[in-house]
Design an enzyme around this catalytic site. Sequence first.
Site, PDB file in Angstrom:
ATOM      1  N   CYS A 183       0.825  -1.205   0.000  1.00  0.00           N
ATOM      2  CA  CYS A 183       0.000   0.000   0.000  1.00  0.00           C
ATOM      3  C   CYS A 183       0.863   1.260   0.000  1.00  0.00           C
ATOM      4  CB  CYS A 183      -0.926  -0.025   1.218  1.00  0.00           C
ATOM      5  SG  CYS A 183      -2.023   1.395   1.287  1.00  0.00           S
ATOM      6  N   CYS A 235      -0.614   4.130   2.098  1.00  0.00           N
ATOM      7  CA  CYS A 235      -0.430   3.922   3.537  1.00  0.00           C
ATOM      8  C   CYS A 235       1.022   4.181   3.947  1.00  0.00           C
ATOM      9  CB  CYS A 235      -0.771   2.480   3.921  1.00  0.00           C
ATOM     10  SG  CYS A 235      -2.289   1.856   3.216  1.00  0.00           S
ATOM     11  N   ASP A 236       1.961   3.623   3.196  1.00  0.00           N
ATOM     12  CA  ASP A 236       3.336   3.545   3.686  1.00  0.00           C
ATOM     13  C   ASP A 236       4.350   4.393   2.908  1.00  0.00           C
ATOM     14  OD1 ASP A 236       2.450   1.735   5.593  1.00  0.00           O
ATOM     15  OD2 ASP A 236       2.717   0.027   4.248  1.00  0.00           O
TER      16      ASP A 236
HETATM   17  P1  FAD Z   1     -11.134  -5.689   5.564  1.00  0.00           P
HETATM   18  O1  FAD Z   1     -10.404  -4.823   6.519  1.00  0.00           O
HETATM   19  O2  FAD Z   1     -10.347  -6.559   4.649  1.00  0.00           O
HETATM   20  O3  FAD Z   1     -12.123  -6.582   6.431  1.00  0.00           O
HETATM   21  C1  FAD Z   1     -12.838  -7.642   5.853  1.00  0.00           C
HETATM   22  C2  FAD Z   1     -13.178  -8.612   6.964  1.00  0.00           C
HETATM   23  O4  FAD Z   1     -14.080  -9.569   6.450  1.00  0.00           O
HETATM   24  C3  FAD Z   1     -11.957  -9.392   7.479  1.00  0.00           C
HETATM   25  O5  FAD Z   1     -11.844  -9.198   8.881  1.00  0.00           O
HETATM   26  C4  FAD Z   1     -12.265 -10.853   7.134  1.00  0.00           C
HETATM   27  O6  FAD Z   1     -11.847 -11.761   8.145  1.00  0.00           O
HETATM   28  C5  FAD Z   1     -13.788 -10.835   7.018  1.00  0.00           C
HETATM   29  N1  FAD Z   1     -14.298 -11.847   6.119  1.00  0.00           N
HETATM   30  C6  FAD Z   1     -13.921 -12.061   4.820  1.00  0.00           C
HETATM   31  N2  FAD Z   1     -14.661 -13.062   4.289  1.00  0.00           N
HETATM   32  C7  FAD Z   1     -15.513 -13.473   5.270  1.00  0.00           C
HETATM   33  C8  FAD Z   1     -16.531 -14.486   5.323  1.00  0.00           C
HETATM   34  N3  FAD Z   1     -16.780 -15.247   4.256  1.00  0.00           N
HETATM   35  N4  FAD Z   1     -17.214 -14.642   6.484  1.00  0.00           N
HETATM   36  C9  FAD Z   1     -16.953 -13.875   7.573  1.00  0.00           C
HETATM   37  N5  FAD Z   1     -15.999 -12.907   7.575  1.00  0.00           N
HETATM   38  C10 FAD Z   1     -15.294 -12.703   6.438  1.00  0.00           C
HETATM   39  N6  FAD Z   1      -5.424   1.823   5.080  1.00  0.00           N
HETATM   40  C11 FAD Z   1      -5.269   3.092   5.546  1.00  0.00           C
HETATM   41  O7  FAD Z   1      -6.199   3.894   5.493  1.00  0.00           O
HETATM   42  N7  FAD Z   1      -4.089   3.497   6.117  1.00  0.00           N
HETATM   43  C12 FAD Z   1      -3.044   2.662   6.283  1.00  0.00           C
HETATM   44  O8  FAD Z   1      -1.985   3.066   6.783  1.00  0.00           O
HETATM   45  C13 FAD Z   1      -3.196   1.320   5.838  1.00  0.00           C
HETATM   46  N8  FAD Z   1      -2.186   0.449   5.986  1.00  0.00           N
HETATM   47  C14 FAD Z   1      -2.377  -0.855   5.641  1.00  0.00           C
HETATM   48  C15 FAD Z   1      -1.353  -1.752   5.923  1.00  0.00           C
HETATM   49  C16 FAD Z   1      -1.522  -3.094   5.645  1.00  0.00           C
HETATM   50  C17 FAD Z   1      -0.409  -4.046   5.996  1.00  0.00           C
HETATM   51  C18 FAD Z   1      -2.730  -3.540   5.028  1.00  0.00           C
HETATM   52  C19 FAD Z   1      -2.918  -5.007   4.712  1.00  0.00           C
HETATM   53  C20 FAD Z   1      -3.729  -2.644   4.712  1.00  0.00           C
HETATM   54  C21 FAD Z   1      -3.575  -1.291   5.021  1.00  0.00           C
HETATM   55  N9  FAD Z   1      -4.573  -0.348   4.750  1.00  0.00           N
HETATM   56  C22 FAD Z   1      -4.423   0.937   5.215  1.00  0.00           C
HETATM   57  C23 FAD Z   1      -5.779  -0.692   3.986  1.00  0.00           C
HETATM   58  C24 FAD Z   1      -6.964  -0.986   4.915  1.00  0.00           C
HETATM   59  O9  FAD Z   1      -6.611  -1.977   5.834  1.00  0.00           O
HETATM   60  C25 FAD Z   1      -8.180  -1.434   4.106  1.00  0.00           C
HETATM   61  O10 FAD Z   1      -8.511  -0.489   3.116  1.00  0.00           O
HETATM   62  C26 FAD Z   1      -9.397  -1.653   4.996  1.00  0.00           C
HETATM   63  O11 FAD Z   1      -9.107  -2.521   6.051  1.00  0.00           O
HETATM   64  C27 FAD Z   1     -10.584  -2.191   4.209  1.00  0.00           C
HETATM   65  O12 FAD Z   1     -11.622  -2.422   5.094  1.00  0.00           O
HETATM   66  P2  FAD Z   1     -12.809  -3.444   4.763  1.00  0.00           P
HETATM   67  O13 FAD Z   1     -13.706  -3.406   5.956  1.00  0.00           O
HETATM   68  O14 FAD Z   1     -13.366  -3.167   3.431  1.00  0.00           O
HETATM   69  O15 FAD Z   1     -12.124  -4.863   4.617  1.00  0.00           O
END
Ligand code: FAD
Length: 308
Positions: A133, A136-137
């Site tokens: 990302c 992010c970084d």
């Molecule tokens: P996610 O956070 O991916 O959550 C999805 C959830 O759904 C997960 O917990 C998963 O377990 C669950 N899930 C999936 N399938 C199923 C299923 N079938 N049944 C039940 N549960 C399920 N963003 C920033 O803004 N700033 C940053 O500095 C930043 N740094 C990052 C660093 C890293 C290492 C990573 C990996 C990402 C980073 N991001 C950052 C991006 C950010 O994490 C994502 O944009 C954000 O988390 C997306 O949120 P979401 O709720 O859409 O999905």
Amino acid sequence: MLDLAIIGGGPAGLTAGLYATRGGLKDVVMYEMGLPGGQITQSSEIENYPGFEAPLTGMELMEPWPKQCMRFGLKHEMSEVKRVSKEGEHFLLHLASGDKIEAKSVIVATGSKPKRAGIKGEDTYYGRGVSNCATCDGFFYKDREVVVIGGGDTALEEALYLANICSKVYLVHRRDSFRASPHTVERVKANSKIELVLNSVVDEILGDESGVTGVDIISKEGTKRHIEVPGVFIFVGMDVQNQVLKQEDGSFLCEVNEWGEVIVDLSMNTSVEGLYAAGDIRIEAPKQVVCAASDGAIAALQVVAKSH
Ligand code: FAD
Ligand code: NAP
């Protein structure tokens, strides 16, 4: 019959739960197969979530979110949802346990996952110099040199983004032509801060206790090169976590684009009435916590508005 089922407990799912329960919906359950918090809990340093002056870890950022939601009545079920189907007016969630849950509305917030490249050192230094990302970084490498791996739109767009911050970007790609759109390729080629390292792969990411220190590159002809960099950005494709939408006949419950991202409108409505998608799973997601949270709020407000 639930008023609302939320699938996924990351920033999008949790915020949807907060707005749905505070909006007066009674039976709201968030299905999260792990601990709530989502993929950001893997991050060791976040400095772009508004409201926090000092950087914090993903765990620190997300720890209060479930507690805040539960205060208003959100229920968390630690279950994997295998599939969601539409049965008449309602939805049916098929849980991994075999249980089936009926819901009037569903918000899918299961996110997407960057693919790993399978390079030696990639896992060891993930979060300690290896990143997926740039937004992010990237700032951690201001005025320093970084390596970007990949030849698709994401790699090239992120290389351009990093070139605005970093002193130099080495773009390492295994072929000499790109998958990315021609216009983006032209912009990359015209950028004097990006050096193309083509027909080459990163053989190993090296580091020490402080994190990444460099990469060993090998070309198709076998020529070896070592580059000292503190950051390696890997963009070799995304796995959209859309499996819950796959029906028994292989089709998707709602419309998705050619990359499997769920097509939504500005209110997070999918092509199916009562079904919403929020966060990284949707088209054109900026893949940021603040944006995923916003999506969750928008989707929940729609469900609340339609329940009156
Ligand atoms: P996610 O956070 O991916 O959550 C999805 C959830 O759904 C997960 O917990 C998963 O377990 C669950 N899930 C999936 N399938 C199923 C299923 N079938 N049944 C039940 N549960 C399920 N963003 C920033 O803004 N700033 C940053 O500095 C930043 N740094 C990052 C660093 C890293 C290492 C990573 C990996 C990402 C980073 N991001 C950052 C991006 C950010 O994490 C994502 O944009 C954000 O988390 C997306 O949120 P979401 O709720 O859409 O999905
Ligand atoms: P992608 O198009 O699948 O590209 C992945 C790149 O990584 C390819 O260049 C591939 O090389 C390389 N790669 C794959 N595995 C590798 C490995 N193990 N080691 C080294 N290199 C590896 O993925 P993406 O760039 O994330 O894009 C995904 C989709 O979203 C694409 O269809 C893209 O067009 C789209 N997208 C569009 C936009 C936009 O329109 N603005 C922006 C971002 C993404 P090869 O080329 O040799 O296979």
